[in-house]
Design a protein around this motif. Structure first.
Motif, short mmCIF file in Angstrom:
data_model
loop_
_atom_site.label_atom_id
_atom_site.label_comp_id
_atom_site.label_asym_id
_atom_site.label_seq_id
_atom_site.Cartn_x
_atom_site.Cartn_y
_atom_site.Cartn_z
N MET A 1 0.84 -1.18 0.00
CA MET A 1 0.00 0.00 0.00
C MET A 1 0.89 1.24 0.00
O MET A 1 1.80 1.37 0.79
N THR A 2 0.61 2.16 -0.89
CA THR A 2 1.38 3.40 -1.00
C THR A 2 0.77 4.47 -0.10
O THR A 2 -0.44 4.66 -0.08
N ALA A 3 1.64 5.14 0.62
CA ALA A 3 1.17 6.21 1.50
C ALA A 3 0.90 7.48 0.70
O ALA A 3 1.62 7.78 -0.25
N LYS A 4 -0.15 8.20 1.09
CA LYS A 4 -0.43 9.50 0.50
C LYS A 4 0.39 10.52 1.27
O LYS A 4 0.40 10.53 2.50
N THR A 5 1.10 11.37 0.56
CA THR A 5 2.02 12.30 1.18
C THR A 5 1.40 13.70 1.29
O THR A 5 0.82 14.21 0.34
N PHE A 6 1.55 14.30 2.47
CA PHE A 6 1.08 15.65 2.76
C PHE A 6 2.23 16.42 3.38
O PHE A 6 3.20 15.84 3.88
N ALA A 32 -3.60 16.82 5.73
CA ALA A 32 -4.57 15.76 6.04
C ALA A 32 -5.09 16.05 7.44
O ALA A 32 -4.30 16.14 8.39
N LEU A 33 -6.38 16.25 7.57
CA LEU A 33 -7.03 16.50 8.86
C LEU A 33 -7.83 15.26 9.19
O LEU A 33 -8.67 14.82 8.40
N ILE A 34 -7.57 14.67 10.36
CA ILE A 34 -8.18 13.39 10.73
C ILE A 34 -9.09 13.60 11.94
O ILE A 34 -8.68 14.19 12.94
N GLU A 35 -10.33 13.09 11.86
CA GLU A 35 -11.26 13.18 12.98
C GLU A 35 -11.88 11.81 13.22
O GLU A 35 -12.45 11.21 12.32
N ASP A 130 -6.14 3.69 4.81
CA ASP A 130 -5.28 4.74 4.26
C ASP A 130 -4.01 4.92 5.09
O ASP A 130 -4.06 4.96 6.32
N LEU A 131 -2.89 5.03 4.39
CA LEU A 131 -1.62 5.40 5.02
C LEU A 131 -1.31 6.83 4.60
O LEU A 131 -1.32 7.15 3.40
N LEU A 132 -1.06 7.69 5.58
CA LEU A 132 -0.76 9.10 5.33
C LEU A 132 0.61 9.40 5.89
O LEU A 132 0.94 8.97 6.99
N THR A 133 1.39 10.15 5.14
CA THR A 133 2.73 10.47 5.61
C THR A 133 2.95 11.98 5.51
O THR A 133 2.45 12.64 4.60
#
Length: 168
Positions: A1-6, A32-35, A130-133
Motif C-alpha cells: 500500500m502506498t502512503a499518501k504524502t502531505f 490531512a485532517l483526521i477526525e 489509508d496510510l498518510l505520511t
C-alpha cells in the motif's frame, strides 16, 4: 500500500485542528485532517456551545419569571418546553459542526479523513485502509469523559458531560 504524502497531518478536528489546517493551507501546504468522531470536538458537540445554549434558555425562563420585578406583566405562568430547548441546543451544535465541515471542505489542499488515527511510523499515520505520511504531525486529540474506577459505579446509571447532552 502506498502512503499518501502531505506537508502536514493534523490528528483531531476539534477546537484547534480546523484553524491550524486553515493557516497551513493558506501558507500553501497540503494537509490531512483526521477526525475520529465529530468535527468541532468537545466545544461544539458536548461542551461550550450546547451547554451555553441550554443556559441561555434557563436564563430566559428565569428573567420571564421575574418579569414583574421589571414592571412587565405576563398573561400566564412561564412554561418550559424541554423538547424545544433540546432541539435548539442540537441545532446550535449541528449548525456549528456543519459550518466547520463546509469550511474544511472548501480549503484548497486539505483532505478530511474520518476514522481512528494510529501511528505506523514516526511520520506515517494509518486511518482505516489509508496510510498518510508527512514531516509535520500535529496532535489535537482533545479529551473525553472518564468514569472513575470506583466500586459499584458499573452497577448504577450515571451521566458524563457527553451523555447528559443527549437526555430527552
Amino acid at each position: 500500500m502506498t502512503a499518501k504524502t502531505f506537508d502536514a497531518i493534523i490528528i483531531g478536528a476539534g477546537q484547534a485542528g480546523p484553524p491550524l489546517a486553515g493557516r497551513l493551507t493558506a501558507a500553501g501546504m497540503s494537509v490531512a485532517l483526521i477526525e475520529r468522531k465529530l468535527v468541532g470536538g468537545t466545544c461544539v458537540n458536548t461542551g461550550c456551545m450546547p451547554t451555553k445554549a441550554m443556559v441561555a434558555s434557563a436564563y430566559a425562563a428565569h428573567l420571564a419569571r421575574r418579569a414583574a420585578d421589571y414592571g412587565v406583566t405576563l398573561s400566564g405562568p412561564v412554561g418550559v418546553d424541554y423538547k424545544v430547548i433540546k432541539a435548539r441546543k442540537d441545532k446550535v451544535s449541528n449548525d456549528a459542526r456543519d459550518n466547520l465541515e463546509s469550511w474544511i471542505a472548501g480549503m484548497d489542499k486539505c483532505m478530511l479523513y474520518r476514522g481512528h488515527a494510529r501511528f505506523a511510523s514516526a511520520n506515517t499515520v494509518r486511518v482505516g485502509d489509508d496510510l498518510l505520511t508527512a514531516e509535520k504531525i500535529f496532535l489535537n486529540t482533545g479529551g473525553r469523559a472518564s468514569v472513575p474506577d470506583l466500586p459499584g459505579v458499573d452497577d448504577i446509571s450515571y451521566l458524563t458531560n457527553s451523555s447528559m447532552m443527549n437526555l430527552d
